[in-house]
Every structure is written in C-alpha cells, then in structure tokens.
Design a protein around this motif. Structure first.
Motif, PDB file in Angstrom:
ATOM      1  N   THR A   1       0.852  -1.197   0.000  1.00  0.00           N
ATOM      2  CA  THR A   1       0.000   0.000   0.000  1.00  0.00           C
ATOM      3  C   THR A   1       0.883   1.242   0.000  1.00  0.00           C
ATOM      4  N   ALA A   2       0.229   2.362  -0.287  1.00  0.00           N
ATOM      5  CA  ALA A   2       0.935   3.650  -0.274  1.00  0.00           C
ATOM      6  C   ALA A   2       0.802   4.335   1.087  1.00  0.00           C
ATOM      7  N   LEU A   3       0.274   3.635   2.080  1.00  0.00           N
ATOM      8  CA  LEU A   3       0.160   4.227   3.417  1.00  0.00           C
ATOM      9  C   LEU A   3       1.550   4.569   3.962  1.00  0.00           C
ATOM     10  N   PRO A   4       1.699   5.710   4.613  1.00  0.00           N
ATOM     11  CA  PRO A   4       2.988   5.989   5.260  1.00  0.00           C
ATOM     12  C   PRO A   4       3.217   5.015   6.415  1.00  0.00           C
ATOM     13  N   PRO A   5       4.490   4.814   6.784  1.00  0.00           N
ATOM     14  CA  PRO A   5       4.778   3.890   7.899  1.00  0.00           C
ATOM     15  C   PRO A   5       4.013   4.303   9.161  1.00  0.00           C
ATOM     16  N   GLY A   6       3.469   3.329   9.849  1.00  0.00           N
ATOM     17  CA  GLY A   6       2.800   3.592  11.119  1.00  0.00           C
ATOM     18  C   GLY A   6       1.398   4.177  10.995  1.00  0.00           C
ATOM     19  N   ALA A   7       0.868   4.256   9.761  1.00  0.00           N
ATOM     20  CA  ALA A   7      -0.450   4.894   9.580  1.00  0.00           C
ATOM     21  C   ALA A   7      -1.578   4.004  10.110  1.00  0.00           C
ATOM     22  N   LEU A   8      -2.493   4.634  10.796  1.00  0.00           N
ATOM     23  CA  LEU A   8      -3.725   3.977  11.242  1.00  0.00           C
ATOM     24  C   LEU A   8      -4.839   4.378  10.272  1.00  0.00           C
ATOM     25  N   ILE A   9      -5.470   3.411   9.636  1.00  0.00           N
ATOM     26  CA  ILE A   9      -6.638   3.731   8.802  1.00  0.00           C
ATOM     27  C   ILE A   9      -7.759   4.157   9.745  1.00  0.00           C
ATOM     28  N   THR A  10      -8.395   5.285   9.433  1.00  0.00           N
ATOM     29  CA  THR A  10      -9.446   5.778  10.325  1.00  0.00           C
ATOM     30  C   THR A  10     -10.841   5.674   9.700  1.00  0.00           C
ATOM     31  N   ALA A  11     -10.931   5.841   8.379  1.00  0.00           N
ATOM     32  CA  ALA A  11     -12.259   5.828   7.750  1.00  0.00           C
ATOM     33  C   ALA A  11     -12.140   5.622   6.251  1.00  0.00           C
ATOM     34  N   VAL A  12     -13.282   5.295   5.642  1.00  0.00           N
ATOM     35  CA  VAL A  12     -13.383   5.202   4.185  1.00  0.00           C
ATOM     36  C   VAL A  12     -14.578   6.057   3.767  1.00  0.00           C
ATOM     37  N   THR A  13     -14.372   6.874   2.733  1.00  0.00           N
ATOM     38  CA  THR A  13     -15.458   7.725   2.229  1.00  0.00           C
ATOM     39  C   THR A  13     -15.801   7.312   0.803  1.00  0.00           C
ATOM     40  N   LEU A  14     -17.091   7.135   0.560  1.00  0.00           N
ATOM     41  CA  LEU A  14     -17.572   6.927  -0.813  1.00  0.00           C
ATOM     42  C   LEU A  14     -18.179   8.232  -1.271  1.00  0.00           C
ATOM     43  N   PRO A  15     -17.623   8.872  -2.295  1.00  0.00           N
ATOM     44  CA  PRO A  15     -18.169  10.156  -2.741  1.00  0.00           C
ATOM     45  C   PRO A  15     -19.588   9.983  -3.275  1.00  0.00           C
ATOM     46  N   PRO A  16     -20.396  11.054  -3.233  1.00  0.00           N
ATOM     47  CA  PRO A  16     -21.749  10.941  -3.754  1.00  0.00           C
ATOM     48  C   PRO A  16     -21.740  10.611  -5.242  1.00  0.00           C
ATOM     49  N   SER A  17     -22.589   9.684  -5.635  1.00  0.00           N
ATOM     50  CA  SER A  17     -22.717   9.352  -7.054  1.00  0.00           C
ATOM     51  C   SER A  17     -24.002   8.557  -7.211  1.00  0.00           C
ATOM     52  N   PRO A  18     -25.009   9.155  -7.878  1.00  0.00           N
ATOM     53  CA  PRO A  18     -26.312   8.471  -7.963  1.00  0.00           C
ATOM     54  C   PRO A  18     -26.209   7.085  -8.585  1.00  0.00           C
ATOM     55  N   VAL A  19     -25.228   6.851  -9.469  1.00  0.00           N
ATOM     56  CA  VAL A  19     -25.187   5.568 -10.170  1.00  0.00           C
ATOM     57  C   VAL A  19     -24.900   4.408  -9.206  1.00  0.00           C
ATOM     58  N   THR A  20     -24.293   4.702  -8.043  1.00  0.00           N
ATOM     59  CA  THR A  20     -23.960   3.599  -7.125  1.00  0.00           C
ATOM     60  C   THR A  20     -25.209   2.883  -6.613  1.00  0.00           C
ATOM     61  N   ALA A  21     -26.354   3.577  -6.640  1.00  0.00           N
ATOM     62  CA  ALA A  21     -27.585   2.942  -6.147  1.00  0.00           C
ATOM     63  C   ALA A  21     -28.048   1.834  -7.093  1.00  0.00           C
ATOM     64  N   HIS A  22     -27.554   1.871  -8.334  1.00  0.00           N
ATOM     65  CA  HIS A  22     -27.930   0.833  -9.304  1.00  0.00           C
ATOM     66  C   HIS A  22     -26.688  -0.017  -9.593  1.00  0.00           C
ATOM     67  N   SER A  23     -26.285  -0.747  -8.578  1.00  0.00           N
ATOM     68  CA  SER A  23     -25.006  -1.443  -8.684  1.00  0.00           C
ATOM     69  C   SER A  23     -25.141  -2.891  -8.222  1.00  0.00           C
ATOM     70  N   ARG A  24     -24.109  -3.663  -8.564  1.00  0.00           N
ATOM     71  CA  ARG A  24     -24.134  -5.099  -8.239  1.00  0.00           C
ATOM     72  C   ARG A  24     -22.723  -5.620  -8.066  1.00  0.00           C
ATOM     73  N   TYR A  25     -22.579  -6.578  -7.154  1.00  0.00           N
ATOM     74  CA  TYR A  25     -21.312  -7.317  -7.020  1.00  0.00           C
ATOM     75  C   TYR A  25     -21.595  -8.772  -7.309  1.00  0.00           C
ATOM     76  N   ARG A  26     -20.796  -9.373  -8.171  1.00  0.00           N
ATOM     77  CA  ARG A  26     -20.941 -10.795  -8.491  1.00  0.00           C
ATOM     78  C   ARG A  26     -19.586 -11.470  -8.329  1.00  0.00           C
ATOM     79  N   LYS A  27     -19.615 -12.584  -7.623  1.00  0.00           N
ATOM     80  CA  LYS A  27     -18.363 -13.285  -7.315  1.00  0.00           C
ATOM     81  C   LYS A  27     -18.452 -14.723  -7.807  1.00  0.00           C
ATOM     82  N   VAL A  28     -17.392 -15.193  -8.455  1.00  0.00           N
ATOM     83  CA  VAL A  28     -17.317 -16.594  -8.856  1.00  0.00           C
ATOM     84  C   VAL A  28     -16.236 -17.255  -8.004  1.00  0.00           C
ATOM     85  N   ARG A  29     -16.567 -18.400  -7.449  1.00  0.00           N
ATOM     86  CA  ARG A  29     -15.611 -19.110  -6.585  1.00  0.00           C
ATOM     87  C   ARG A  29     -15.751 -20.602  -6.806  1.00  0.00           C
ATOM     88  N   GLU A  30     -14.849 -21.349  -6.226  1.00  0.00           N
ATOM     89  CA  GLU A  30     -14.820 -22.780  -6.546  1.00  0.00           C
ATOM     90  C   GLU A  30     -15.832 -23.583  -5.750  1.00  0.00           C
TER      91      GLU A  30
END
Ligand SMILES: Cc1cc2nc3c(=O)[nH]c(=O)nc-3n(C[C@H](O)[C@H](O)[C@H](O)COP(=O)(O)OP(=O)(O)OC[C@H]3O[C@@H](n4cnc5c(N)ncnc54)[C@H](O)[C@@H]3O)c2cc1C
Ligand code: SF4
Length: 330
Positions: A204-233
């Motif tokens: 990762t590009a995190l600096p040494p010793g960095a604590l992840i504090t949060a994740v932000t998803l920017p506003p985008s209307p298209v995300t409401a019409h979304s899907r995740y599909r996973k293929v596994r064994e």
C-alpha cells in the motif's frame, strides 16, 4: 508463535503513539488475517495494538449523498446497514460474499483493506516468495498459479488481492483516511494499492505507522444501481477466482454512466477504465458489453493455468451489465 505484547488503544493519537513505540508493532483489528499469519510464522509482531475500542465505529452520510464509515466497523455491520444497502448495494453484496458470518462479525473495514494475499507460497515460510522475503524468487510463476493474476502482474509477483470489499470500493472511487504521528492524510483507492512492479512487498501507499481511520464513498447516484458478483470454486466460504463490481445508468438505450472494477485478477482491485471508456455514450447491448470487456482484457497476460480467467471475466462483465440493463436504469 513468537511471544508478543498486547495493548488496547482508546483514542486515535494514543493508538498511533503506541504503534510508534515499537518498530515491530502491528495494529490488530478483528485478527482474522493477522493472527492466522502469526500462527503460520509469516507475521512476527512484538506488540499488537488493538484498535477495536477506538471511536471509529460509525457510518455517516456526507453532503450530497456520500457515505463515510469508520475503520473499525465490522464487515457484518457495514453489510447490514440499511443506507449502505440502499445507496450502494454492490458494497453490501461484496461484504456478504466474503468469508463466513462468524468471520464477518469480527473483521473490520481497516483489516479487510490490508488483508494479505492467499498465495500458498506466501503463507508457507518454507518456500521462497518475493512478497514475504524480497529477492527470494516467485515460485508461483512456474508452479501453482491457477488463481493468480492475469492483469498488471510482474515476473516478481503474480499474486492477487483477496478482498471482495476493496473491489466495490475501487469501482466507486473510495477515499481512505488515515492518521500518522505527523497528522491526518487521505489516499484515493486508485493510489492506495500501488502497482506490483519489482516491489511486491510494498502493498500500500500508506505511510509507515499509519492507522486507517475511515473510508469515504463520494456521492454518485449511479452507485444505487449497482451489483457485485463473485465466482468461486464452491458456493460459500471461498475466495473469488473472479469477481466484478458494476454500476450502470442507461437512458434511451445509451450508456450514460458506468463503473466497473474486477477482482481476483490483479495484485489490486482492477478498475476497468478502458472498458468504461468504450461503453460511455454507446449502446447498452450484449455486443457492446463484450467489446468493452475485450478491450479491457486485451492487456491480460495469462500463464499456463489461469487463462480461463480471461473468458470468465468477459462473461461476468457481459452478464452483470446485461442484468443491470434489463432491470432498468434510473
Ligand atoms: C477462512 C477465511 C475465509 C475468508 N474469505 C474471504 C473472502 O471470501 N473474501 C474476503 O474479502 N475476505 C475473506 N477473508 C479475509 C477476511 O475478510 C479478512 O481476514 C478480514 O477482512 C481482515 O479484517 P480484520 O479486522 O480481522 O484484520 P486483522 O487480521 O486484524 O488485520 C489485518 C491487517 O490489517 C492491519 N490493520 C487492521 N486494522 C487496521 C487499521 N485500522 N489501520 C491500519 N492497519 C490495520 C493489521 O495490522 C493487519 O496487518 C477470509 C478469511 C478467512 C480466515
Ligand atoms: S505470487 Fe507473489 S506472493 Fe505468491 S510466491 Fe510469487 S511473490 Fe510470493
């Protein structure tokens, strides 16, 4: 397993200071990856700094309809949150596609982003591996690689990133916030995971010793019409051999907006920007979806045993975009 110390942190600056107090310290989230790797001897921290009591467990809404969630929110809680399910179904689906209920109850957002590859040579300390032991070689290139990378790999490492959640975050331009002793910082997910190149041990590009504090998803209307599909064994409790996060906005048969990210094909979640460019402004048809997938996958460099992933990913792109089209856009 090496003997190690354990500390609980109750505020962000305290957690960062505790980690900085020992060069061999590691943050501990749910422990579902780190502790396994400690048992295998791959990770040998001298001190674990438990972050689960930090005030980073909230899900908030940002101006304009974005989402911000803390690093210690569990995978289960994030997937079950009604606003996550409404505003970004692909994110909720990606989380539910991962691991098992018990693991998701423990696993955190921060730990999920930083989980290590499942390459069998990496987790076997008796084998060489450039990622675990830089310069020792990559036996996967000539050895077992049926679930390894087809895109963006190098001769130094062909491992894939295992996170399902990170694929959805890549599709929707998530931004990762962190804290260091020098203050806070942010990284767009497109820069969070660097290309593998000749430094597979730098994940990762995190600096040494960095604590992840949060994740932000920017506003985008298209995300409401979304899907995740996973293929596994097998049907559950297995890592992906291929996955896709997609969102689509079609009006009058024309693609107005599209987001596509592919999983289990590269050392990082693979944002399919070439395919997106091919699709924008064109017809929402199976032929166009296949042409876009082909354009993206033209860069694929499969090895002896993972060529099936090119066909698999092409079929996934066509199937998921067709489903989203048939269900109707906004
Ligand atoms: C049997 C099994 C099956 C699985 N199947 C899947 C699957 O199908 N899909 C999938 O995506 N995942 C899967 N996983 C992986 C699982 O999702 C991860 O183990 C989990 O998300 C890691 O989160 P954690 O909080 O437990 O991290 P931990 O194990 O606690 O930590 C992982 C890493 O993150 C670091 N870390 C943790 N929190 C922070 C923070 N806030 N800031 C900085 N560093 C931090 C730790 O130091 C460590 O290096 C599976 C795991 C197992 C054991
Ligand atoms: S693919 Fe990467 S993780 Fe696997 S053996 Fe090669 S260098 Fe190690």
């Amino acid at each position: 397993m090496r003997e190690f110390g354990y500390e609980r942190a109750f505020d962000v600056s305290g957690a960062v200071a505790l980690l900085g107090s020992d060069p061999e310290a590691r943050f501990l989230g749910g422990g579902t990856n780190l502790v396994d790797l400690m048992k295998a001897g791959v990770e040998r921290p001298a001190l674990l700094v438990d972050v689960r009591d930090l005030p980073l467990g909230g899900v908030e809404f940002t101006d304009g309809g974005g989402l911000r969630f803390g690093a210690t929110v569990t995978n289960s809680d994030l997937a079950a949150h009604p606003e996550v399910r409404r505003r970004c179904p692909a994110l909720a689906q990606s989380l539910l596609a991962g691991a098992s209920g018990q693991l998701r109850n423990m696993a955190t957002v921060g730990g999920n982003l930083l989980q290590r590859t499942r390459c069998g040579y990496f987790t076997d300390i008796n084998k060489p591996c450039n990622k675990r032991s830089p310069g020792s070689g990559c036996p996967a290139v000539e050895g077992e690689h049926h679930n390894h990378a087809i895109l963006g790999a190098s001769a130094h490492c062909i491992a894939t990133h295992p996170s399902d959640m990170a694929v959805a975050l890549a599709a929707f331009d998530a931004v990762i916030s962190y804290e260091t002793a020098d203050g806070p910082g942010e990284l767009p997910i497109s820069e969070f995971y660097p290309p593998v190149g000749d430094t597979p041990h730098i994940e990762t590009a995190l600096p040494p010793g960095a604590l992840i504090t949060a994740v932000t998803l920017p506003p985008s209307p298209v995300t409401a019409h979304s899907r995740y599909r996973k293929v596994r064994e097998r049907a559950s409790y297995a890592f992906a051999i291929g996955s896709i996060a997609a969102a689509l906005d079609v009006r009058d048969g024309v693609v107005r907006e599209v987001r596509l990210a592919l999983g289990a094909v590269a050392s990082r979640p693979w944002r399919a920007r070439t395919a997106e460019r091919v699709l924008i402004g064109g017809p929402a048809s199976a032929e166009a979806f296949a042409a876009a997938a082909d354009a993206e996958l033209a860069a694929a460099e499969p090895l002896a045993e993972n060529g099936y992933k090119v066909t698999l990913m092409r079929n996934l792109v066509v199937a998921v975009l067709t489903e989203l089209t048939e269900e109707g856009s906004r």
